[in-house]
Design a protein around this motif. Structure first.
Motif, mmCIF file in Angstrom:
data_model
loop_
_atom_site.group_PDB
_atom_site.id
_atom_site.type_symbol
_atom_site.label_atom_id
_atom_site.label_comp_id
_atom_site.label_asym_id
_atom_site.label_seq_id
_atom_site.Cartn_x
_atom_site.Cartn_y
_atom_site.Cartn_z
ATOM 1 N N SER A 1 0.839 -1.198 0.000
ATOM 2 C CA SER A 1 0.000 0.000 0.000
ATOM 3 C C SER A 1 0.873 1.247 0.000
ATOM 4 C CB SER A 1 -0.914 0.021 1.231
ATOM 5 O OG SER A 1 -1.744 -1.130 1.255
ATOM 6 N N LEU A 2 0.362 2.322 -0.580
ATOM 7 C CA LEU A 2 1.067 3.603 -0.637
ATOM 8 C C LEU A 2 0.128 4.717 -0.198
ATOM 9 C CD1 LEU A 2 2.853 3.239 -4.115
ATOM 10 C CD2 LEU A 2 3.923 3.037 -1.852
ATOM 11 N N LEU B 1 -3.866 10.267 -2.013
ATOM 12 C CA LEU B 1 -4.329 8.943 -2.416
ATOM 13 C C LEU B 1 -3.734 7.896 -1.489
ATOM 14 C CD1 LEU B 1 -5.793 7.100 -4.499
ATOM 15 C CD2 LEU B 1 -3.624 7.025 -5.765
ATOM 16 N N ALA B 2 -4.587 7.063 -0.922
ATOM 17 C CA ALA B 2 -4.170 5.897 -0.146
ATOM 18 C C ALA B 2 -4.701 4.677 -0.873
ATOM 19 C CB ALA B 2 -4.712 5.972 1.280
ATOM 20 N N VAL B 3 -3.815 3.806 -1.320
ATOM 21 C CA VAL B 3 -4.237 2.714 -2.183
ATOM 22 C C VAL B 3 -3.385 1.474 -1.944
ATOM 23 C CG1 VAL B 3 -2.715 3.486 -4.055
ATOM 24 C CG2 VAL B 3 -4.711 2.086 -4.590
ATOM 25 N N THR B 4 -4.030 0.317 -1.984
ATOM 26 C CA THR B 4 -3.322 -0.965 -1.959
ATOM 27 C C THR B 4 -3.292 -1.469 -3.401
ATOM 28 O OG1 THR B 4 -4.087 -1.479 0.276
ATOM 29 C CG2 THR B 4 -3.320 -3.328 -1.078
ATOM 30 N N ARG C 1 -3.459 -4.998 -8.635
ATOM 31 C CA ARG C 1 -4.897 -4.722 -8.706
ATOM 32 C C ARG C 1 -5.157 -3.655 -9.766
ATOM 33 N NH1 ARG C 1 -7.051 -3.908 -2.654
ATOM 34 N NH2 ARG C 1 -8.891 -3.362 -3.917
ATOM 35 N N ARG C 2 -5.928 -4.020 -10.775
ATOM 36 C CA ARG C 2 -6.164 -3.134 -11.913
ATOM 37 C C ARG C 2 -6.823 -1.827 -11.497
ATOM 38 N NH1 ARG C 2 -3.702 -2.112 -16.257
ATOM 39 N NH2 ARG C 2 -3.893 -0.027 -15.367
ATOM 40 N N ASP C 3 -7.793 -1.879 -10.611
ATOM 41 C CA ASP C 3 -8.482 -0.654 -10.203
ATOM 42 C C ASP C 3 -7.527 0.308 -9.500
ATOM 43 O OD1 ASP C 3 -8.245 -2.437 -8.059
ATOM 44 O OD2 ASP C 3 -9.968 -1.569 -7.007
ATOM 45 N N ALA C 4 -6.605 -0.247 -8.707
ATOM 46 C CA ALA C 4 -5.637 0.589 -7.992
ATOM 47 C C ALA C 4 -4.625 1.198 -8.965
ATOM 48 C CB ALA C 4 -4.917 -0.235 -6.928
ATOM 49 N N LEU C 5 -4.208 0.434 -9.966
ATOM 50 C CA LEU C 5 -3.271 0.960 -10.958
ATOM 51 C C LEU C 5 -3.895 2.104 -11.746
ATOM 52 C CD1 LEU C 5 -1.608 -2.310 -12.334
ATOM 53 C CD2 LEU C 5 -0.759 -0.765 -10.549
ATOM 54 N N ASP C 6 -5.181 1.988 -12.056
ATOM 55 C CA ASP C 6 -5.860 3.071 -12.775
ATOM 56 C C ASP C 6 -5.888 4.347 -11.935
ATOM 57 O OD1 ASP C 6 -6.317 1.421 -14.936
ATOM 58 O OD2 ASP C 6 -8.348 0.859 -14.297
ATOM 59 N N PHE D 1 6.204 1.312 -8.486
ATOM 60 C CA PHE D 1 5.524 1.337 -7.191
ATOM 61 C C PHE D 1 6.182 0.342 -6.222
ATOM 62 C CE2 PHE D 1 1.759 2.095 -10.188
ATOM 63 C CZ PHE D 1 2.069 3.442 -10.301
ATOM 64 N N ASP D 2 6.658 -0.775 -6.774
ATOM 65 C CA ASP D 2 7.374 -1.730 -5.924
ATOM 66 C C ASP D 2 8.676 -1.131 -5.399
ATOM 67 O OD1 ASP D 2 5.424 -3.663 -6.292
ATOM 68 O OD2 ASP D 2 6.449 -4.591 -7.990
ATOM 69 N N VAL D 3 9.393 -0.419 -6.273
ATOM 70 C CA VAL D 3 10.633 0.239 -5.832
ATOM 71 C C VAL D 3 10.335 1.198 -4.692
ATOM 72 C CG1 VAL D 3 12.479 1.819 -6.515
ATOM 73 C CG2 VAL D 3 11.765 0.000 -8.076
#
Length: 249
Positions: free
Chosen positions: A106-107, A118-121, A129-134, A156-158
């Protein structure tokens, strides 16, 4: 009269002797002055007299002569520069960190240009997760012209692994992410630090800041991942991350 004749003969004898010493018949002295003492027929001793200075001159010329173009040089981190990404050196080898590859990722982000948060997993159960990437694609858009692109999920992983290494759990400030070609060209025209083919154009880069966290610690953690480029800007207080070739500056 006799004394006059004797005096004249002595004078002529002295002058003739002096002329003979100055320019004897068959002398190679002019050749020696031109540096041609190694030619066949040179007087004995001439080569010995002029050889040492000639050798010294040649040695001096060779020592001061610049290396020919294209000559191989020893590669070091100090002279390995001039790559297409702005002239960087490869990142130094650091001990690889132990990465968490199972927990949800999560970020918590704030876009300093738009003021949006924005707080998103974006990753869980072993998949993105496609919805989170969008949501991230829109959040990280070019706020100058609202253009957006498909951001590299590895970026995002970095960022997430960097937060885990330094133990940061606060909100991450995003100074820059995607840049449209027109925005990047404008920035390059007003700033010397912007590459014409910046990774920001490809959706592979972010400039981020961890408030309250020393910048050098963020830089060190990102370099340890060995997953892309890491730019260090201590005066401005931020770090550049991208998923391009492994390098640092």
């Amino acid at each position: 009269m006799r004394s006059f004749v004797l005096s004249l003969a002595a004078t002529l004898a002295f002058a003739g002797g002096s002329f003979a010493q100055t320019n004897p018949a068959g002398s190679k002295l002019p050749e020696v002055l031109r540096g041609s003492s190694n030619k066949p027929g040179a007087e004995p001793g001439t080569k010995k007299t002029t050889a040492a200075p000639a050798k010294s001159a040649v040695h001096k010329t060779a020592a001061s002569r610049p290396a020919p173009r294209g000559a191989p040089q020893r590669t070091t981190p100090q002279n390995l520069r001039g790559s297409r990404y702005g002239g960087f050196a490869p990142a130094p080898a650091l001990p690889p960190p132990q990465l968490d590859t199972t927990s949800p990722r999560s970020l918590n982000l704030v876009n300093v240009n738009s003021g949006e948060m924005l707080a998103v997993t974006y990753w869980s159960d072993g998949t993105y997760r496609r919805d989170a990437l969008d949501k991230l694609n829109y959040f990280l858009r070019d706020t100058r012209d609202n253009a957006q692109t498909e951001m590299d999920p590895l970026l995002f992983d970095v960022l997430w692994h960097t937060t885990m290494i330094v133990g940061y759990g606060g909100t991450i400030e995003v100074l820059s992410a995607y840049r449209s070609p027109s925005t990047n060209a404008w920035l390059a025209s007003v700033s010397r630090g912007v590459a014409n083919d910046s990774q920001h154009i490809n959706g592979n880069a972010m400039d981020i800041r961890f408030p309250g966290m020393p910048v050098f610690r963020v830089r060190q953690a990102a370099q340890a991942l060995n997953m892309g480029g890491v730019g260090f800007y201590p005066r401005s207080g931020f770090v550049h991350l991208d998923t391009g070739p492994v390098r640092y500056w």
